[in-house]
Motif scaffolding. Structure first.
Motif, mmCIF file in Angstrom:
data_model
loop_
_atom_site.group_PDB
_atom_site.id
_atom_site.type_symbol
_atom_site.label_atom_id
_atom_site.label_comp_id
_atom_site.label_asym_id
_atom_site.label_seq_id
_atom_site.Cartn_x
_atom_site.Cartn_y
_atom_site.Cartn_z
ATOM 1 N N LYS A 75 36.373 36.653 44.978
ATOM 2 C CA LYS A 75 37.618 36.664 44.439
ATOM 3 C C LYS A 75 38.000 36.179 42.874
ATOM 4 O O LYS A 75 38.882 36.380 42.410
ATOM 5 C CB LYS A 75 38.360 35.438 45.333
ATOM 6 C CG LYS A 75 37.668 34.099 45.227
ATOM 7 C CD LYS A 75 38.523 33.073 46.000
ATOM 8 C CE LYS A 75 37.883 31.621 45.684
ATOM 9 N NZ LYS A 75 38.404 30.624 46.584
ATOM 10 N N TYR A 76 36.680 35.744 42.296
ATOM 11 C CA TYR A 76 36.604 35.699 40.791
ATOM 12 C C TYR A 76 36.510 36.873 40.031
ATOM 13 O O TYR A 76 36.516 36.955 39.098
ATOM 14 C CB TYR A 76 35.546 34.690 40.419
ATOM 15 C CG TYR A 76 35.681 33.386 41.273
ATOM 16 C CD1 TYR A 76 36.601 32.301 40.833
ATOM 17 C CD2 TYR A 76 34.957 33.097 42.278
ATOM 18 C CE1 TYR A 76 36.917 31.314 41.536
ATOM 19 C CE2 TYR A 76 34.863 31.896 43.056
ATOM 20 C CZ TYR A 76 36.076 31.076 42.702
ATOM 21 O OH TYR A 76 36.294 29.723 43.221
ATOM 22 N N ASP A 77 35.760 37.909 40.695
ATOM 23 C CA ASP A 77 35.933 39.249 40.273
ATOM 24 C C ASP A 77 35.486 40.219 41.217
ATOM 25 O O ASP A 77 34.542 40.341 41.715
ATOM 26 C CB ASP A 77 34.533 39.304 39.195
ATOM 27 C CG ASP A 77 34.418 40.485 38.397
ATOM 28 O OD1 ASP A 77 34.990 41.391 38.885
ATOM 29 O OD2 ASP A 77 33.508 40.623 37.439
ATOM 30 N N GLU A 78 36.420 41.199 41.449
ATOM 31 C CA GLU A 78 36.504 42.314 42.639
ATOM 32 C C GLU A 78 35.445 43.338 42.474
ATOM 33 O O GLU A 78 35.238 44.014 43.370
ATOM 34 C CB GLU A 78 37.801 42.731 42.826
ATOM 35 C CG GLU A 78 38.913 41.754 43.179
ATOM 36 C CD GLU A 78 40.284 42.439 43.659
ATOM 37 O OE1 GLU A 78 40.118 43.681 43.519
ATOM 38 O OE2 GLU A 78 41.021 41.664 44.116
ATOM 39 N N GLU A 79 34.720 43.260 41.280
ATOM 40 C CA GLU A 79 33.493 44.254 41.067
ATOM 41 C C GLU A 79 32.069 43.586 41.727
ATOM 42 O O GLU A 79 31.270 44.328 41.631
ATOM 43 C CB GLU A 79 33.476 44.475 39.362
ATOM 44 C CG GLU A 79 34.432 45.330 39.077
ATOM 45 C CD GLU A 79 34.814 46.716 39.576
ATOM 46 O OE1 GLU A 79 33.759 47.303 39.887
ATOM 47 O OE2 GLU A 79 36.004 47.004 39.891
#
Length: 708
Positions: A219-223
């Protein structure tokens, strides 16, 4: 504008001092937070390194105790037998040792040939190693702890070469560690919530689709993705965009606040053991009281400075606001008093009735100037039309301290009368002693004039309405006379035939009497015809009487029978006359009225067939039960009614050759007869003819009076 009078040098110095202190303490806070993050990162780095060392140690124990001296297993690895039997032999050999590697979070044990081709794995799906990795793995001369992404998952693997008694390379041993369980173990021992996240693009390129479904977006970076499991996440922290930080190759820390509690989230980078490329992060999360103390200490200092500045500014603001509010209220009160003086009739008197104050509105309506009216008795505007008793009652009420309300008639300076509505209330001083009276009133002279005018108009309107009602009744009586005349004309046509037959029979019988050529049978035949014609006249007379007289006699009748009697009375060659419908349908009314209307419509269709030389004419009559009403359809194929006259055929005094008369009865009269029975009649052109629709109400109306 509020602070304009207070913008002095001391004010600016104070504000600048507060801002300087805020910036100074904020900078000091950032420095201490930086030291704290560095210390925390080194601590986590040490924890992570220790756990990697533990994994390596456990793998070596497993290898030396259960693999290195297990010559049966080594011989199976060196064997060239590729059958499934060899696979089960290795599996059976390792079953007694399975408890050990499960205890130390070893997810799977795998064996590879010396060419590093997959040979055996406790997992159902074997890992596939790409060519570049194979070359590097073959060069291994000692045990190694590797971190990379295979075709099955992202794991930490311990790989060690296996040698036989002659120190010849037999293959490779591999122990894969369960990352979610490793995170769980760190959580239990160190109180850190640990999540392993990996680059989405790397997982998509290497993992199969069905295995990729085990991963979920970070959730903090979808990559980045993490493996979903029971141990995968124990945190319920808010989302935060960390894309920029996670794109860097170095580790970092960040702070998340949840309900006044602060959590430190540290991102420790993970690198592929072969390519040295960053493949993800080990994310450590923990609630930290030390950071909270640092943050709270400096936040309190900053808040104190801000509060001090706010208190100083607020005191100035509220002082000016209160002052401006007082000035604004004074201005509003002054404006309101001017408006009251100009538009509201206000009079104040002392206890004796002498005027002490009068508004401009009072002066305008009374015609007096203020200097003329002040200190004069209020009776100066008293109207002689108001009785002395009225004023005595009013003064008696206000003298008791009560409020008087009502309407009063007064005189202006020129002797003209005017009306006012309002109230008179007592005035008291600070000691609650009566000092006088105040009257607040409005001018209602126009309202009184309007009431008088309305009264006159009502009388005239009532007179006109009575006159109109009389004229309407005369028109109604005239219409009834015309209607009765038309109905009498219709019935007179029906009486002509039996009267003519009687005249002919009597004349013929007289001729026979004169010539003395009659017999007894001739006399009987004459009497028979005479009775039949008289009977016909009697029936017509009774039906005529029923048409005008309300009666419950024979009110209920069979619709099918009435229409059948009309059909049976018509004898025409080459004309098809059909009737269909329920033979038991009944309604309420006078059957003669319906027969008269139906007979006329059918006769008009027959006349149209003759006029237009139509052979094989057809008339279909259908009776339909619609539950709430009956519908009669009379349809012919006589070519229809011209569209330009179709809307007019039921109008009064409208006539044309066809479809407007029913045996001498106008169609507008037929419509009147049907509507009198609470029904409807209309006509439409259908196919190659026209169709009359008669809607009959099936409600029992025998207890209700009919209206003609």
């Amino acid at each position: 504008m509020v602070f304009k009078r207070f913008f002095n040098p001391y004010f600016f110095v104070f504000i600048l001092l507060v801002l300087f202190l805020v910036v100074f303490f904020k900078d000091l806070q950032h420095k201490q937070e930086k030291v704290f993050f560095e210390k925390n990162y080194k601590k986590i780095e040490k924890i992570y390194t220790n756990y990697l060392d533990d994994m390596k140690e456990h793998s070596q124990i497993l290898f030396f105790n259960h693999i290195q001296d297990n010559y049966e297993l080594i011989n199976l690895l060196k064997s060239r037998d590729k059958s499934s039997n060899k696979y089960f032999q290795i599996k059976q050999n390792l079953e007694n040792r399975s408890n050990f590697y499960k205890k130390y979070n070893i997810k799977a044990i795998s064996f590879y040939t010396k060419e590093f081709n997959p040979f055996f794995s406790t997992l159902e799906q074997k890992s596939k190693i790409n060519l570049s990795y194979k070359k590097k793995l073959k060069s291994l001369k000692k045990d190694s702890l590797l971190f990379f992404i295979s075709n099955t998952n992202s794991v930490i693997k311990f790989i060690k070469p296996i040698y036989d008694k002659k120190y010849d390379l037999s293959g490779f041993f591999e122990a894969s560690f369960d990352l979610p369980k490793l995170a769980h173990k760190i959580f239990l021992k160190e109180d850190f919530a640990v999540t392993f996240v990996f680059k989405k693009i790397l997982l998509e390129n290497k993992l199969e689709n069905k295995l990729l479904k085990k991963y979920s977006a970070f959730k903090y970076d979808e990559e980045y993705l993490y493996e979903k499991s029971f141990f995968s996440s124990r945190e319920n922290l808010p989302s935060k965009n960390l894309e920029d930080e996670m794109n860097e190759n170095s580790g970092f820390s960040t702070v998340l606040e949840v309900q006044d509690e602060e959590y430190i989230k540290t991102f420790f980078p993970l690198y592929d053991s072969f390519t040295k490329e960053k493949i993800g992060y080990a994310v450590f999360t923990k609630k930290d009281l030390e950071y909270s103390k640092i943050s709270n200490k400096y936040n309190l200092i900053i808040l104190f400075n801000i509060a001090l500045a706010f208190l100083f500014l607020s005191s100035i603001y509220f002082y000016n606001k209160r002052k401006n509010r007082c000035l604004s209220i004074e201005a509003k009160l002054e404006s309101i008093m001017r408006s009251i003086d100009k538009y509201v009739i206000v009079v104040e008197t002392n206890t004796k009735g002498d005027i002490t104050y009068a508004s401009q509105a009072f002066c305008d309506i009374s015609g007096y100037k203020k200097e003329e009216i002040l200190n004069k008795p209020v009776n100066i505007i008293r109207s002689p039309d108001i009785s002395k008793k009225f004023f005595e009652k009013m003064w008696g009420k206000i003298s008791k301290g009560e409020v008087w309300e009502g309407e009063i008639k007064n005189l202006d300076k020129n002797g003209n009368s005017y009306w006012e509505r309002g109230s008179i209330s007592p005035l008291y001083d600070q000691n609650k002693n009566l000092t006088g009276y105040r009257a607040i009133k409005v001018n209602i002279t126009d309202e009184k004039q309007l009431q008088k005018l309305n009264s006159i108009l009502k009388k005239e309107l009532f007179s006109k309405i009575s006159e109109i009602k009389t004229m309407d009744q005369l028109r109604i009586d005239e219409s009834k006379v015309k209607l009765m005349s038309q109905i009498l004309d219709t019935f007179s046509n029906e009486w002509k035939k039996p009267i003519s037959n009687l005249s002919s029979s009597i004349l013929e019988f007289e001729n026979r009497v004169d010539k003395a050529r009659y017999t007894k049978s001739d006399l009987k035949e004459f009497l028979f015809h005479l009775r039949e014609e008289v009977k016909t006249l009697s029936i017509n007379l009774n039906e005529f009487r029923k048409f005008f007289i309300d009666s419950d006699e024979n009110d209920k009748y069979n619709v099918y029978s009435v229409i059948k009697s009309v059909v049976d009375s018509i004898y025409e060659k080459n004309i098809s006359l059909n009737i269909k419908g329920d033979k038991n349908l009944e309604t309420y009314g006078i059957f003669y009225e319906l027969r008269k209307v139906v007979s006329g419509i059918v006769t008009n269709s027959l006349d149209a067939f003759k006029s237009k030389n139509i052979e094989n004419g057809k008339i279909d009559i259908e009776i339909i039960d619609k539950k709430e009403f009956l519908l009669i359809k009379i349809e012919d194929n006589a070519g229809g009614i011209p569209e330009e006259i179709l809307p007019k055929i039921f109008d009064h005094n409208f006539s044309t050759k066809y479809y407007t008369n029913t045996e001498g009865l106008p169609l507008y009269l037929a419509k009147l007869i049907i509507e009198k029975a609470k029904g409807e009649i209309w006509v439409e052109n259908i196919n190659n003819g026209c169709c009359f629709f008669i809607k009959l109400n099936t409600e029992d109306r025998r207890e209700k009076r009919r209206e003609i």
